[in-house]
Design an enzyme around this catalytic site. Structure first.
Site, mmCIF file in Angstrom:
data_model
loop_
_atom_site.group_PDB
_atom_site.id
_atom_site.type_symbol
_atom_site.label_atom_id
_atom_site.label_comp_id
_atom_site.label_asym_id
_atom_site.label_seq_id
_atom_site.Cartn_x
_atom_site.Cartn_y
_atom_site.Cartn_z
ATOM 1 N N GLU A 97 11.068 2.215 2.563
ATOM 2 C CA GLU A 97 10.248 1.245 3.310
ATOM 3 C C GLU A 97 10.373 -0.152 2.735
ATOM 4 O OE1 GLU A 97 6.803 3.549 2.709
ATOM 5 O OE2 GLU A 97 7.650 5.156 3.921
ATOM 6 N N GLU A 136 -0.064 6.920 -4.125
ATOM 7 C CA GLU A 136 -1.401 7.453 -4.396
ATOM 8 C C GLU A 136 -1.430 8.971 -4.372
ATOM 9 O OE1 GLU A 136 -1.520 5.962 -0.050
ATOM 10 O OE2 GLU A 136 -0.683 5.320 -1.943
ATOM 11 N N ASP A 188 2.619 11.378 1.701
ATOM 12 C CA ASP A 188 1.932 11.340 0.410
ATOM 13 C C ASP A 188 0.892 12.435 0.233
ATOM 14 O OD1 ASP A 188 3.369 9.224 -0.458
ATOM 15 O OD2 ASP A 188 1.662 7.944 -0.954
ATOM 16 N N VAL A 192 0.842 -1.200 0.000
ATOM 17 C CA VAL A 192 0.000 0.000 0.000
ATOM 18 C C VAL A 192 0.879 1.252 0.000
ATOM 19 C CG1 VAL A 192 -1.666 1.349 1.331
ATOM 20 C CG2 VAL A 192 -1.942 -1.121 1.137
ATOM 21 N N ASP A 213 2.635 29.139 -39.010
ATOM 22 C CA ASP A 213 2.168 29.940 -40.130
ATOM 23 C C ASP A 213 2.814 31.320 -40.020
ATOM 24 O OD1 ASP A 213 0.829 30.724 -42.367
ATOM 25 O OD2 ASP A 213 -1.156 30.780 -41.456
ATOM 26 N N ILE A 271 2.728 2.178 -3.329
ATOM 27 C CA ILE A 271 1.955 2.760 -4.428
ATOM 28 C C ILE A 271 1.773 4.255 -4.146
ATOM 29 C CG2 ILE A 271 -0.255 2.776 -5.626
ATOM 30 C CD1 ILE A 271 -0.456 -0.234 -4.912
ATOM 31 N N ASN A 294 3.069 6.937 5.426
ATOM 32 C CA ASN A 294 2.500 7.141 4.097
ATOM 33 C C ASN A 294 1.511 8.308 4.087
ATOM 34 O OD1 ASN A 294 2.506 6.131 1.391
ATOM 35 N ND2 ASN A 294 0.429 5.369 1.727
#
Length: 876
Positions: A687, A287, A716, A282, A329, A285, A712
């Site tokens: 970790e 998040e 995070d 967990v 252009d 990842i 986390n």
């Protein structure tokens, strides 16, 4: 109709015969109704609108979201219902933010889009009738007059000084002078002077055309339908995040499986170990990356909007920063998009003398002019001038010099004029003033005015125009036209009573040639600066225009682009090159002139095949396919709706400098995405390293599942979001664009992340094992490690504000959001260590001042080592 018929190659009689129509009678109503059943309405089928729910769900079609959703599943397995709910809420908020931003852009687009019902005057059953343009069918004879928008493609069968502005379709801003004679089959679209096309504008004259194609079969329709059939392309950011998610997901999953298998081999009790492994999964990842990327893009979108750029899709923002080639252009983007007098050359200058003043020249510009001032009663500074581009430019020159043109015109009586036309090639007018008598003023093609002139005005005198003077005038004329300028001659004649005859045209002799007006669509004030910035950023600017070669070459020279023979190519010569030969030449080409729509897509494709990230500007219908094909489509705010709807970024001010500013912001966006990703993932490496090392060497788990999840939560959330609000670093402008294949993480960042993992795991585990060696409780050792790991993330947050500079600098605390988030994180850490309720939940114990001393020493040691490594990897 048979789409193989080359309408411009047929005579008007053959066209009418082929379409079974008649110039005087047109079609009868029954015939028109039958043809409409066969060919359909004269409208372009609109792409089916995406339902709102589909647009909303589309925001969640992202591998990174799938990876984060997996973290929610793991949390449910651990019965961490709050964590699972929080992660799902993050996913919902992120997707909703992207959805509402794209909806907001769509609404702005709807406001920009002007839907106007076009009426058409047609010949039906021998009489004129006004019908909705949707009711037109092949064979209808339509009347054309100034101001009309051409309702469908047609072959011209009558033309009286008919001029059509076809810029939306061909990119050529100077009106096309129309005629009725057939043209060779190979005539390019921009030169088909016997055809009119849907969406173009009648500027002058009148005429009739028989409709040859309607609806989806028109030039505009074919482009629009082809675009609707193409699938939406993935942006570079989407591809990069997709690649990152796949590789990182496989890496983490493989490492967790390895850890679990090693645990089984070492006979670690499965229940608690499995929970720790899942908790580590967990934590691994990131998040926090998803909301961080969304915030970065939304903030970037707003910053670009302040600089007059409207982003239509969030994920396109980062692609801007990767741009390596800009195909731009000329008209309206690099230039002002209107004629201006850039030089006035007087008679004395042809004889090598310095000019005294331009008063007479500007007086002639104001009087011998068909343009007019719409609001003459207002102050001069507020005047609005109407007329053809060249006439407007001359009148503007007179007004800007301070001449009160309205007063000048009222002081004299206008006796007669001869309007400009393609045969006459000049405009002449007779004015009468009491003290001056009657005077003819004339402006037109230099050879025409010279042909009427026997005298040359030199300073205040009128001298005989001899071969020497004539040769000098023609030499200067050749020099100007050779550089792409438009040149007009001007002169005057005082009429004596004995000279008076009935017609003005009969008096056009013995003029006094007074000089030349040199006109040009001038560069925007900041165009040269913007091109220079592009080149310093490692971006190659390339001019792609429908204009003539000499005009494009002159602008390129002003922009300091190389314009030797190998650097310029015309559309007709491009057609002669196969793909291999074109690929071999393209890197040297700086200017493409007389380019058709199909050429633009080919140019984009050729650069992309070389691995380049291509941005292209466009405003016309003809630009839409290439805008879609380019990595970044840049539409002008003044352009057609089709160009805007196909683009990724709309330049609300039509300014090339806005492109440069957007690219600068795009580079800053990628920097922030990369820095935030590295920050989040490198923490996860620590970790993962703890768990893997403990399993390999058989010592107690350094952190428990709840402790890992608490770290986390702290790392995070707020610190990651704070990093998204960093300002762009100046160094980004001096760096070369990123290669197309470069991912979110490159070799340097991967080395850096591995270094972080190795250093932090080594230093922090040494401290953990020392606590155990001196018989300090396992709970306290884990609490100290929890504190070290969390404080280390605070250091990493400040360090990842920039990978180009070390952490110690004057502006270390200039990001107030990060300062606040670190204080919040410190508070949460203190709660986790000292609050009795959280102590029970997190299995922590209170730390004393000596413990905190070791924590600080440990983090300072890590910072010293890592900043040294960072300097060697990133700082040149």
């Amino acid at each position: 109709m048979n789409d193989k018929i080359i309408w411009h190659n047929l005579s008007k009689e053959d066209v009418l015969k082929s379409l079974q129509s008649d110039i005087a009678f047109g079609l009868d109503e029954d015939d028109a109704a039958g043809r409409q059943k066969k060919y359909g309405k004269n409208s372009i089928p609109e792409k089916k609108k995406t339902p709102e729910i589909v647009l909303f769900l589309k925001q969640f079609s992202n591998p990174l979201i799938y990876l984060i959703f997996l973290a929610a599943v793991f949390s449910l397995f651990l019965q961490k219902f709050f964590d699972a709910g929080f992660i799902l809420l993050v996913i919902l908020i992120t997707g909703s933010t992207a959805y509402f931003q794209e909806r907001k852009t769509s609404k702005i687009m709807e406001e920009l889009k002007k839907i106007v019902k076009i009426k058409a005057m047609v010949q039906r059953e021998g009489s004129r009738a006004e019908v909705d343009s949707e009711e037109l069918v092949p064979g209808d004879v339509v009347f054309l007059k100034p101001g009309d928008k051409v309702p469908a493609d047609g072959r011209i069968i009558e033309a009286g000084e008919l001029e059509v502005n076809e810029m939306a379709l061909t990119g050529e801003w100077i009106s096309s002078k129309k005629q009725t004679e057939p043209l060779p089959k190979e005539t390019v679209l921009a030169d088909r002077e016997n055809m009119v096309y849907m969406g173009t504008i009648i500027e002058n004259g009148s005429g009739k055309a028989v409709i040859t194609e309607t609806g989806r079969n028109t030039e505009l329709g074919e482009i629009a339908v082809s675009l609707q059939e193409k699938k939406e392309k993935k942006t570079l950011l989407e591809k990069r995040l997709l690649s990152f998610s796949r590789y990182y997901g496989v890496f983490v999953f493989s490492l967790l499986v390895l850890i679990f298998l090693l645990g089984i081999i070492r006979k670690i009790p499965i229940p608690e170990f499995l929970i720790t492994v899942v908790a580590t999964g967990v934590s691994a990842i990131p998040e926090g990356l998803l909301p961080a990327v969304t915030v970065i893009l939304v903030v970037g979108m707003k910053r670009i909007l302040r600089k007059k750029g409207l982003v239509r899709k969030l994920s396109n923002l980062e692609t801007l920063g990767s741009t390596q080639i800009i195909l731009t252009d000329k008209t309206g983007t690099l230039t002002e998009g209107k004629m201006k007098v850039v030089k006035i050359m007087l008679g004395e200058e042809f004889l090598g003398k310095a000019p005294k003043n331009h008063d007479l020249a500007l007086k002639i510009a104001g009087l011998a002019n068909e343009a007019f001032i719409e609001n003459a009663d207002d102050a001069m500074k507020d005047w609005i001038i109407r007329g053809k581009p060249t006439a407007k430019a001359l009148l503007e020159a007179a007004v800007e010099s301070g001449i009160d043109v309205e007063k000048l015109r009222k002081e004299s009586v206008k006796i007669e004029d001869s309007p400009f036309n393609s045969v006459r090639k000049y405009y002449a007018v007779i004015y009468e003033k009491k003290e001056e008598g009657k005077i003819i003023y004339a402006i037109g093609a230099p050879e025409k005015i010279l042909g009427f002139s026997n005298f040359l005005r030199v300073e205040e005198k009128e001298e005989k125009l001899d071969e020497n003077g004539l040769g000098s005038i023609r030499q200067n004329l050749e020099n100007f036209t050779g550089k792409g300028f438009r040149v007009l001659g001007f002169g005057y004649k005082k009429i004596r009573e004995s000279d008076e005859v009935e017609k003005l045209e009969d008096q056009m002799e013995n003029l006094v040639f007074t000089g030349l007006f040199v006109l040009q669509d001038p560069l925007r004030e900041n165009a040269k600066q913007a091109i220079g910035i592009c080149r310093r950023m490692g971006i190659k600017p390339v001019i792609v225009t429908g204009d003539h070669l000499l005009t494009a070459k002159a602008i390129a020279e002003e922009l300091a682009l190389e314009v030797e023979e190998e650097n310029i190519i015309e559309g007709k010569d491009l057609d002669l090159l196969n793909d291999k030969d074109f690929s071999g030449r393209i890197e040297k080409i700086n200017v493409f002139a007389r380019i058709d729509p199909i050429h633009k897509s080919r140019i984009v494709n050729a650069w992309q095949e070389k691995g380049m990230v291509v941005a292209m500007t466009g405003d016309g219908i003809n630009d839409a396919p290439a805008l879609r094909k380019a990595d970044v489509g840049l539409a002008l705010g003044s352009g057609t709706d089709l160009a805007k709807e196909t683009s990724d970024l709309i330049l609300l001010d039509d300014n090339f400098l806005t492109i440069v500013s957007s690219i600068e912001e795009g580079r800053g966006i990628f920097d922030r995405i990369r820095n935030t990703t590295v920050y989040l993932v490198s923490n996860d490496f620590t970790e993962l390293g703890f768990i893997l090392t403990s399993v390999l060497f058989g010592f107690p788990l350094p952190l428990l599942a709840t402790q890992i999840l608490w770290i986390n939560v702290i790392e995070d959330s707020a610190p990651a979001i704070s990093l998204t609000l960093e300002k762009r670093e100046k160094e980004t402008l001096a760096e070369k664009p990123r290669p197309r294949k470069e991912g979110v993480l490159n070799s340097s960042t991967r080395t850096w992340m591995l270094s972080i993992g190795l250093v932090t795991v080594a230093v922090e585990l040494v401290l953990f094992l020392l606590y155990l060696k001196f018989n300090i409780s396992l709970e306290k050792a884990r609490t100290v490690l929890l504190a070290v790991t969390t404080v280390e993330t605070f250091y990493l947050a400040f360090s990842h504000r920039s990978l180009r500079r070390k952490i110690i600098r004057k502006d270390i605390f200039s990001n107030s959001y990060l300062n606040g988030s670190v204080l919040l994180g410190a508070f949460l850490l203190a709660v986790g260590i000292y609050n009795p309720i959280f102590q029970k939940f997190l299995h922590t114990v209170s730390l004393n001042s000596l413990d905190w001393f070791f924590v600080i020493i440990c983090v300072f040691a890590e910072a010293a080592i890592l900043e040294t490594i960072k300097g060697r990897i990133f700082i040149k």
